[in-house]
Design an enzyme around this catalytic site. Sequence first.
Site, PDB file in Angstrom:
ATOM      1  N   CYS A   4       3.124   8.394   1.448  1.00  0.00           N
ATOM      2  CA  CYS A   4       3.554   7.435   2.467  1.00  0.00           C
ATOM      3  C   CYS A   4       3.823   6.107   1.771  1.00  0.00           C
ATOM      4  CB  CYS A   4       2.473   7.270   3.531  1.00  0.00           C
ATOM      5  SG  CYS A   4       2.883   6.037   4.799  1.00  0.00           S
ATOM      6  N   CYS A  17       3.185  -5.378  16.156  1.00  0.00           N
ATOM      7  CA  CYS A  17       2.475  -4.383  16.965  1.00  0.00           C
ATOM      8  C   CYS A  17       0.984  -4.719  17.007  1.00  0.00           C
ATOM      9  CB  CYS A  17       2.696  -2.985  16.401  1.00  0.00           C
ATOM     10  SG  CYS A  17       4.437  -2.475  16.380  1.00  0.00           S
ATOM     11  N   GLU A  55       0.823  -1.193   0.000  1.00  0.00           N
ATOM     12  CA  GLU A  55       0.000   0.000   0.000  1.00  0.00           C
ATOM     13  C   GLU A  55       0.864   1.253   0.000  1.00  0.00           C
ATOM     14  OE1 GLU A  55      -2.583  -0.124   3.359  1.00  0.00           O
ATOM     15  OE2 GLU A  55      -3.332  -2.126   2.883  1.00  0.00           O
ATOM     16  N   CYS A 113      -2.516   1.580   8.014  1.00  0.00           N
ATOM     17  CA  CYS A 113      -1.570   0.750   7.262  1.00  0.00           C
ATOM     18  C   CYS A 113      -2.026  -0.701   7.243  1.00  0.00           C
ATOM     19  CB  CYS A 113      -0.174   0.834   7.898  1.00  0.00           C
ATOM     20  SG  CYS A 113       0.594   2.444   7.784  1.00  0.00           S
ATOM     21  N   CYS A 163      -1.801  -2.754  14.870  1.00  0.00           N
ATOM     22  CA  CYS A 163      -1.507  -2.477  13.462  1.00  0.00           C
ATOM     23  C   CYS A 163      -1.947  -3.626  12.554  1.00  0.00           C
ATOM     24  CB  CYS A 163      -0.012  -2.222  13.295  1.00  0.00           C
ATOM     25  SG  CYS A 163       0.483  -1.818  11.604  1.00  0.00           S
ATOM     26  N   CYS A 184       4.932  -7.399   7.654  1.00  0.00           N
ATOM     27  CA  CYS A 184       5.812  -6.896   8.714  1.00  0.00           C
ATOM     28  C   CYS A 184       5.923  -7.951   9.805  1.00  0.00           C
ATOM     29  CB  CYS A 184       5.236  -5.603   9.282  1.00  0.00           C
ATOM     30  SG  CYS A 184       6.260  -4.825  10.554  1.00  0.00           S
TER      31      CYS A 184
END
Length: 344
Positions: free
Chosen positions: A104, A115, A91, A332, A118, A111
Amino acid sequence: MTDILGLYPDELLEFITGLGEKKYRGRQIFEWLHVHKAASFSDMTNLPKSLRDRLSAEAFISDPSIIECQVSSIDGTRKYLLSMRDGNMVEAVFMRYHHGNSVCVSSQVGCRMGCRFCASTIGGLVRNLSTSEILSEVYSIERDTGERVSNVVIMGTGEPLDNYDNVIRFIKLLSEPEGSNMSQRNITLSTCGLVDRIKDLSKEDLKITLAVSLHAPSQEKRLSLMPIAGKYDYSDVIKAAGEYAKITGRRVTFEYSLVADENDSDEDAKLLSDQIKNILCHVNLIPVNPVRETGFHEPDRMRVERFRTKLEKYGINVTIRRELGRDIDGACGQLRRRYMRNQD
């Protein structure tokens, strides 16, 4: 085939002379790639057709396909789902501000930081993005919108410092005077706090802004939200950020996602200010984007304003992030996550 978009000017000259061409052809190609943002060799009209054909046979230009583009009816923010050559998707977000257009970008497919608030980390890390793939996020958006991008934040999917070499090369290429010539002061790199890499970054002689995703006022609370705190203690992250500010002379941003009933109390504000009060920094408060899989929610506006007022009372410079694209998949990883669910 050579991934030509990710080459420094001297590397591109070496590649071109290796094909038996004059050096000036390399400079022409670099300009086509990074000034005119050419997506194919056929666009390079001042090159001989024989050279364009040879380049097509021996090199490629990263040019992701736009799978989906959501446009906010509120502020015109555009969120892109981009597919890379191997089919992996990332994205990127285009935002308009009074000071110019900002993009961005993502630095990884997925990832591994974990977290809890997220969406990017759901499903884990697939792979790093190459330098050219990160650049292509910016360039493809410029081509699609017809507008120049003057600011870049490396704050999308992925941990930039977990893809250190490719991200550093991206920054240097994006700010190359013969190319896009973006001021490094207009580039922000966001990290969840990889202490050893923050130390490495401080030695790179870059003028970028470092943003540290802190999101908590203590080690205990940070560990409950961010598993990376199990490897890098809260105090070590704070210390590394302070050293970065001293070495570079650049003010550090501490990003703080406000999660209702998790880290938004008056006591949390006092604890946070005690930790960072002696550092050249400011705090960027981010009311958390609701993500279905996490169950977290943002505090109400009064609670957010109260937290800001408390920090200011303790002498901390603080802002509240302007909320753009709230009517689209703003957080995100949300757009990619939804697309993948629909394909199952």
